[in-house]
Every structure is written in C-alpha cells, then in structure tokens.
Design a protein around this motif. Structure first.
Motif, PDB file in Angstrom:
ATOM      1  N   ASP A 125     -73.405 -26.348 -42.427  1.00  0.00           N
ATOM      2  CA  ASP A 125     -72.266 -26.002 -43.287  1.00  0.00           C
ATOM      3  C   ASP A 125     -71.450 -27.227 -43.679  1.00  0.00           C
ATOM      4  N   GLY A 126     -71.455 -28.260 -42.809  1.00  0.00           N
ATOM      5  CA  GLY A 126     -70.705 -29.471 -43.127  1.00  0.00           C
ATOM      6  C   GLY A 126     -69.211 -29.335 -42.920  1.00  0.00           C
ATOM      7  N   PRO A 170     -60.263 -32.551 -44.996  1.00  0.00           N
ATOM      8  CA  PRO A 170     -60.831 -31.233 -45.308  1.00  0.00           C
ATOM      9  C   PRO A 170     -61.975 -31.380 -46.300  1.00  0.00           C
ATOM     10  N   PRO A 171     -62.886 -30.428 -46.343  1.00  0.00           N
ATOM     11  CA  PRO A 171     -63.966 -30.473 -47.338  1.00  0.00           C
ATOM     12  C   PRO A 171     -63.396 -30.358 -48.752  1.00  0.00           C
ATOM     13  N   THR A 220     -67.538 -32.721 -41.977  1.00  0.00           N
ATOM     14  CA  THR A 220     -68.345 -33.516 -41.042  1.00  0.00           C
ATOM     15  C   THR A 220     -69.154 -34.588 -41.771  1.00  0.00           C
ATOM     16  N   ASP A 221     -68.908 -34.779 -43.067  1.00  0.00           N
ATOM     17  CA  ASP A 221     -69.745 -35.678 -43.876  1.00  0.00           C
ATOM     18  C   ASP A 221     -69.697 -37.128 -43.398  1.00  0.00           C
ATOM     19  N   GLY A 278     -73.730 -39.747 -33.444  1.00  0.00           N
ATOM     20  CA  GLY A 278     -73.195 -39.530 -32.106  1.00  0.00           C
ATOM     21  C   GLY A 278     -72.053 -38.527 -32.094  1.00  0.00           C
ATOM     22  N   LEU A 279     -71.154 -38.626 -33.073  1.00  0.00           N
ATOM     23  CA  LEU A 279     -70.037 -37.682 -33.150  1.00  0.00           C
ATOM     24  C   LEU A 279     -70.525 -36.283 -33.518  1.00  0.00           C
TER      25      LEU A 279
END
Length: 474
Positions: A281-282, A136-137, A254-255, A260-261
C-alpha cells in the motif's frame, strides 16, 4: 583452620523488573552511538522534551551561544540552595553528552553545548535545515482508518503477546520475532527437555505493568537485538522518535524508507505500534502505542486508550473489605491476570468473583510479583463506581497485601566462605581484623572463633592467611 563455603543470610529485597526510562537507556549506549544519534532532529527534540525543567532552561539559555560559557556564570543562574540540583543537572547532561567541559582562555573552566545537538535541536524547534518529519502520501487513502479502529487494532495485537505469555490460546500465534524477544528479555524460557516456553518471574511482573511500560520495555529488548537482525540501531531509534511526534489517525508514506526501516516497520506492525493494511500500500498509520514511546514508562497511555476503546478496556475491578474481588469482564486475558494473585470462586458470562487470600498472595510473590505491583494493578483497573467513594482500593486490603509480603521478605541467601577451627585466639583476631579492614567481613563470633567473608573477598583473605602462616612457622 578449616574453610568452607556457605550461604549467608541477610535482608531480602525482592528484585523488580528494571524498566529504564529514555535517559537511562541512552546512558547505556556507547559515546559514538550517541553522537550519531544526535544527527536526528527528532531524537534531539525527544531527549530535550524529557529533560527536567531546570535542565531545559539551561539548554535554552545557551542554545544560541556558539562558544563555551564559564562555569561560574552558569552557577550564578540558580540560588545557592539549589547547588545539589545543579550538580545533578551537570551530571545528567554530561552523561548524555549534551555538553562537555572545556578549558577557556585564561584557564577558566566552562561548558560547551554539543554542536551536533545544538544544530539539530534548533532545526527541530525553529524549522529550517533538512526536513525531518514523516510525510503523508500524496494521494488520499480510500480505506482510511479512524482512531477507534486503530486503538482496537493496537490493543488486539499487543494482547496477542500477553495471551501467549499467560498460556491462553484464544488469539493467533505470535511471530518468531516476538518469541525471540520474550526469551531474550528473560520473560519466558524453555526448560531443558521441553519444547514449549514457560513464563518466568520477570514475566509475571511484566504482565502487571501498565501498557506503556510493557511496550517500552519490550522495545528496549528488541533494540538490544537490532544489530543481530541486520538493522541499524541509529535508524531504528530515529524512526521511533519520529513516530512519537506523529499525528494519531494520519497516514504516512513509506516511499522514502530504506529496506532496513521497511523491515523494522513490519516488526512494529506485528507488535501493534503501527497499522498497515498491506505492505504494498505504501502507507501506514501510527497507533497510540507509538505516539508517546519517547516518554518511556513514565507516562501511561492506558488511561487515554480506555476512554476511546471498547468498554472492555475500562476499569472493571471492585475490591471489598472482606477481600472479595469482583471483575466485570469476559476477557480471558483479564481473568488470567486476576488469577495471578486471587483464588477464583465463580465465573459468569460477564463477571468473575474471586477472593484475595494469604496463600494466593504468597503464590504470586513466589512467582516474582511484588506487593506494590498487585496494589498498583488493582488501583489502576478499579471500576468507575469505586471513584465515587475514595479510596478506590480499601486501605485495609492494600496494607494486608504488603504485610503478607513482609512475612517472606526477611532473608536472602548468597555465597560466602566460613573460616573456623583456628589454632589460637590471636590467629582469629589477626584474620578477622584483616577482613574487616578490607570490608569483606560479613559476620564473626568470638565464641567458637568463627567468621564469614564474602565470596569476592575470600581469595584475598586466603592469600593473606597463607603468608601469615608461612611467616609464623619460620
């Protein structure tokens, strides 16, 4: 002798759309890809989770054994009556490259668990090693999305694809990636001289599949084109399996994702498998469509989504014994699906009335839809009132739909070669016996000296006849 190409009649089995489960799909992958795939703990856990119960028991018994186990010992773990089941397990685990046959000291044969699979499955089950789950962020999302909103978003995005297939223009245009997949899967095609795509026989069958099977089949077709899109198939599969172990309503960062992902994530976003407000937003939210993706078409996510989404997604169809169909819906997509096999009679703001007729069923069958799919669709979307007095679908209706299907499922035509005008009965018998021995004789009749061989066996039979004719003339 005269030879001609003909169509040969036989029993007709209507082709159904092949929607592979997880293991069937993995069996189609090259050995090198499978070996790399097992470097992902999420993949190992997903594969293990979908194995038959006895297979899982065998895996667990040898998971902590670092050497081969003799076949005789492993065979003693089941009763003699289960020999066939053990044979199926050995075949499955071998095809999935989860273990391999090795020769032990003294010439004994044994089974050795795939070391990579063992290591990563132990890490997934017991912890330790590299962390493989999504994170999680670090900050809280000020605009967090609840489960109800995620369900509504997922079905809205997915229904865009279905709306496009049935020709409805009420929803936004789907992406070029989705169009390419629909064509690659054979669900839609472009006729010569036309610019618009039209739905195919497979496409009609696809529409009547349950949502989980549709999503899984769609993703399999996408994965077939992953390499052409510049994506790594291993990374894509590993990420899908990670999604299947995520928590609904939890956002993930998503950091640490590769470029590609990130691209793959945007495609999943278009199909409704993940929600992401903005790319910058990440963070993203997996939707219910993605949670059970590793289960393939075996588990239906639709019933779960019905309970948490709007009333429009719940059961809405009532079928009476007089073949009348009442659909309590105002969804143009649901009306279009019913129209695939019903004649619509009346339409009100929240009710559509139709009737199942012999001609409407035959039209559906000609489109590629099967009788079983129609019956399954009516049962799956039955109105809650139907459950109060089972069966939810009158047996007379289900039986009649299948009888109408049987009427046309009698013959199939395929290429064959007809041999006739033999000079003598002896020549006919020689050639007939030769074709019969080779297993290529389809049909023959002594009266008129005629025989039909398969298209594949024609060349061999023809060469034999030439040799026979040449030797007979000498």
């Amino acid at each position: 002798m005269f030879v001609s190409r003909r169509d040969v009649g036989g029993v007709d089995q209507q082709k159904t759309l092949d929607c592979k489960d997880l293991h069937s799909y993995l069996k189609t992958l090259p050995a090198t890809v499978l070996d790399r795939l097992y470097n992902h703990p999420a993949t190992c856990l997903a594969v293990f989770r979908e194995l038959p119960e006895l297979s899982r028991l065998y895996i667990m018994r040898i998971l902590f054994v670092d050497q081969a186990v003799p076949k005789a010992i492993m065979g003693s773990w089941v009763s003699p009556n289960s020999a066939k089941e053990l044979e199926d397990i050995v075949k499955l685990l071998t095809e999935l490259r989860l273990w391999q046959e090795v020769e032990m000291q003294g010439g004994l044969k044994g089974w050795l668990l795939n070391p990579t699979f063992r290591r990563n499955l132990k890490g997934a089950l017991l912890g330790g090693g590299n962390d493989w789950s999504m994170k999680p962020p670090t900050d809280t999302d000020p605009k967090a999305r609840g489960i109800a909103i995620l369900d509504e978003y997922a079905m809205g995005r997915w229904e865009c694809v279905l709306h496009f297939m049935v020709g409805s223009h009420q929803h936004e245009v789907i992406s070029s990636d989705a169009l390419q997949i629909l064509q690659h899967a054979g669900l839609m095609k472009k006729e010569p001289g036309e610019n618009q795509l039209t739905i195919t026989r497979d496409g009609f069958q696809f529409l009547l599949m349950d949502t989980s099977a549709q999503v899984w089949y769609f993703l399999l077709q996408y994965l077939d084109t992953a390499t052409a899109r510049g994506l790594d198939l291993i990374d894509c599969l590993g990420f899908l399996f990670q999604l299947s172990f995520s928590t609904l309503g939890q956002d993930y960062s998503t950091d640490l994702m590769t470029e590609g992902l990130q691209k793959f994530l945007q495609h999943l976003r278009e199909f409704g498998l993940v929600y992401q407000r903005k790319r910058k937003d990440g963070r993203f939210y997996p939707t219910r469509l993605a949670l059970d993706i590793a289960s393939g078409p075996k588990k239906s996510m639709l019933n779960t989504m019905k309970a948490t989404s709007s009333n429009q997604s719940s059961g809405y169809i009532i079928v009476e014994t007089n073949y009348r169909v009442y659909a309590y819906t105002d969804s143009s997509l649901q009306v279009a699906l019913i129209a695939l096999f019903c004649e619509l009679m009346y339409r009100f703001p929240n009710l559509v009335v139709g009737i199942i007729t012999r001609e409407s069923i035959r039209q559906a069958l000609r489109s590629g839809i099967t009788a079983d799919q129609i019956v399954s669709f009516l049962r799956q979307h039955a109105h809650p009132e139907c459950y109060k007095e089972p069966p939810v679908l009158p047996s007379t209706i289900a039986d009649q739909i299948k009888l109408w299907a049987i009427e046309r499922d009698r013959f199939i035509y395929k290429d064959g070669v007809l041999y006739n005008q033999f000079d003598s009965q002896a020549d006919f018998e020689i050639l007939k016996n030769y074709a019969q021995e080779r297993g290529v004789l389809v049909w023959h009749t002594i009266q008129g000296r005629k025989m039909v061989v398969t298209k594949e066996g024609h060349e061999e039979v023809r060469k034999f006849w030439k040799r026979h004719s040449r030797n007979g003339s000498m």
